[in-house]
Scaffold this motif. Structure first.
Motif, PDB file in Angstrom:
ATOM      1  N   GLU A 179      26.040  -7.094  22.923  1.00 20.75           N
ATOM      2  CA  GLU A 179      27.226  -6.952  23.700  1.00 20.75           C
ATOM      3  C   GLU A 179      27.996  -8.111  24.100  1.00 20.75           C
ATOM      4  O   GLU A 179      28.914  -8.157  24.835  1.00 20.75           O
ATOM      5  CB  GLU A 179      26.589  -6.643  25.477  1.00 20.75           C
ATOM      6  N   SER A 180      27.717  -9.105  23.204  1.00 24.61           N
ATOM      7  CA  SER A 180      28.657 -10.435  23.124  1.00 24.61           C
ATOM      8  C   SER A 180      30.059 -10.046  23.110  1.00 24.61           C
ATOM      9  O   SER A 180      30.542  -9.233  22.461  1.00 24.61           O
ATOM     10  CB  SER A 180      28.256 -11.298  21.990  1.00 24.61           C
ATOM     11  N   ALA A 181      30.786 -10.996  23.778  1.00 27.36           N
ATOM     12  CA  ALA A 181      32.244 -10.771  23.521  1.00 27.36           C
ATOM     13  C   ALA A 181      32.796 -11.478  22.556  1.00 27.36           C
ATOM     14  O   ALA A 181      34.170 -11.125  22.363  1.00 27.36           O
ATOM     15  CB  ALA A 181      33.111 -11.366  24.873  1.00 27.36           C
ATOM     16  N   GLY A 182      31.919 -12.175  21.922  1.00 29.60           N
ATOM     17  CA  GLY A 182      32.535 -12.742  20.644  1.00 29.60           C
ATOM     18  C   GLY A 182      33.209 -14.063  20.974  1.00 29.60           C
ATOM     19  O   GLY A 182      34.171 -14.369  19.906  1.00 29.60           O
ATOM     20  N   GLN A 183      33.291 -14.520  22.003  1.00 34.12           N
ATOM     21  CA  GLN A 183      34.122 -15.685  22.333  1.00 34.12           C
ATOM     22  C   GLN A 183      33.707 -17.032  22.177  1.00 34.12           C
ATOM     23  O   GLN A 183      34.574 -17.911  22.241  1.00 34.12           O
ATOM     24  CB  GLN A 183      34.738 -15.610  23.823  1.00 34.12           C
ATOM     25  N   CYS A 184      32.327 -17.478  22.000  1.00 35.99           N
ATOM     26  CA  CYS A 184      31.880 -18.565  21.888  1.00 35.99           C
ATOM     27  C   CYS A 184      30.519 -18.549  21.213  1.00 35.99           C
ATOM     28  O   CYS A 184      29.932 -17.544  21.269  1.00 35.99           O
ATOM     29  CB  CYS A 184      31.596 -19.199  23.212  1.00 35.99           C
TER      30      CYS A 184
END
Length: 411
Positions: free
Chosen positions: A321-326
């Motif tokens: 579910e990571s937003a993929g931002q960091c």
């Protein structure tokens, strides 16, 4: 206690010494407006002008994970025609059903809250963002029954875990990707399309609707002095009565789960594992004990399932579910999930490496997701220390992973 038994599908609806938010929620359809008004009375003529004073008098806390004081949030939004009012009905927490039950069964209570807040902030811009088709249909049917909600729109939400975060929803409603931005600007300052926005979750608006109908005295007829009223929880797993329950503040957690010695997950997948002990359903008291009410999830694992495997399934889902931002979210959560999966499979795991990874992820994310996942996992490693030790020895506990804790695929 009243229990509705459903053999499959949505959970049972229960009340535990309180019947306010869930009053009338006994069928499969929504409570119509006529019945709603018989249950709660007419919406008070002074509900909007008295809203700020009313929420302060009952010390209403938001029903999202942060439990932010609603009076403070209201005061942060200067009334005016450009203000946006947003109900966050995305409920991306797969273990929680409380908001969906409110929208499907008692949508008028939610809409009461929207109408009162919009009037108090002198705006006609109001939306309910929801991903659940049945909830959206019930809300639209309820809007068709009332004349005071013509300015309220029901729109689609992302329905993902991180997409349910306030800034993610603001971005989606503004036409951007449903991920939280790097700037932690409050919606009350810079919300939908740059306008000041009052945004809260479904249960918060239902509580505001209840306050608008019953007034502070009726609202505070149950609960405690520190936290008047009741709240909703989703009880699941090996508990006496699984389902969505309305419970007055001050009730012992042990009463909900069947014993003080039981290991319980409080708050959902950004929550904490702990012993029920003498904990009570009161947000400040739980915070003082190092745990949280969060999304209102209360779960107990049955002895028949492997707790390490259950935790591994959830951590892997959280990583996905990571937003993929960091980096801490993309790489850190994936590494943690792999470690726990190896542990569940009785593959030897370097515990010092796992501890280091927990420390490297904690406090370094662009949003709250990495910290929430780390809190869930770190508390599980302590709560199930004996099972962790057995798995680390290479023997394993011999129990299957039954999937008691739902993930996105189970919704």
């Amino acid at each position: 206690m009243t229990v509705l038994t459903r053999p499959s599908g949505p959970p049972a609806v229960l009340t535990w010494g309180a019947d306010a938010l869930l009053a009338g929620a006994r069928g499969t359809g929504h409570v119509p407006l006529v019945e709603h008004e018989l249950l709660h009375g007419a919406l008070r003529a002074d509900a909007a002008p008295m809203l700020a004073a009313d929420v302060a008098s009952v010390r209403l806390l938001g029903r999202g994970g942060a439990a932010f004081p609603v009076a403070t949030k209201l005061a942060a939004v200067a009334p005016g025609p450009d203000v946006r009012v947003v109900v966050n009905g995305s409920e991306g927490e797969p273990a929680s059903w409380k908001d969906r039950v409110l929208m499907r069964r008692v949508p008028h209570l939610v809409l009461d809250g929207v109408v009162v807040v919009a009037a108090a902030l002198r705006t006609t811009h109001a939306v309910v963002a929801v991903h659940d088709a049945q909830a959206a249909a019930a809300l639209r049917a309820a809007l068709a029954e009332r004349a005071d909600g013509r300015h309220v729109r029901v729109v689609d939400a992302a329905g993902t875990f991180v997409g349910g975060e306030a800034r993610s929803l603001v971005n989606r409603l503004s036409g951007s990707a449903p991920v939280p931005g790097g700037r932690r600007t409050l919606p009350s300052v810079d919300g939908v399309d740059g306008h000041p926005t009052f945004l809260s979750n479904v249960e918060t608006f239902a509580q505001l609707g209840l306050l608008g109908r019953r007034g502070p005295a009726g609202f505070a007829s149950v609960g405690t002095l520190d936290e008047p009223g009741s709240t909703l929880a989703t009880l699941l797993g090996h508990v006496p009565h699984p389902g969505v329950v309305e419970v007055p503040h001050g009730r012992r957690v042990a009463d909900l789960v069947g014993g003080a010695d039981r290991t319980v997950l409080l708050g959902g997948y950004h929550g904490r594992w702990t012993k029920a002990d003498d904990l009570v359903v009161e947000r400040a008291a739980l915070r003082a004990r190092g745990t949280t009410w969060g999304a209102g999830v209360v779960a107990v694992l049955p002895d028949a399932t492997c707790p390490v495997g259950e935790v591994a399934r959830v951590v892997r889902w959280l990583a996905g579910e990571s937003a993929g931002q960091c980096g801490p979210c993309v790489f850190g959560l994936d590494s943690l999930a792999s470690d726990v999966e190896e542990l569940a499979a009785t593959t030897p795991v370097d515990h010092s490496r796992l501890s280091r990874r927990l420390g490297l992820v904690r406090g370094r994310g662009a949003c709250a997701h990495p910290d929430g996942a780390v809190g869930f996992l770190a508390s599980a490693l302590v709560a199930f220390a004996d099972d962790v030790a057995v798995h680390a020895s290479g023997r394993g506990c011999g129990r299957p992973t039954l999937g008691v804790l739902p993930t996105g695929a189970d919704r």
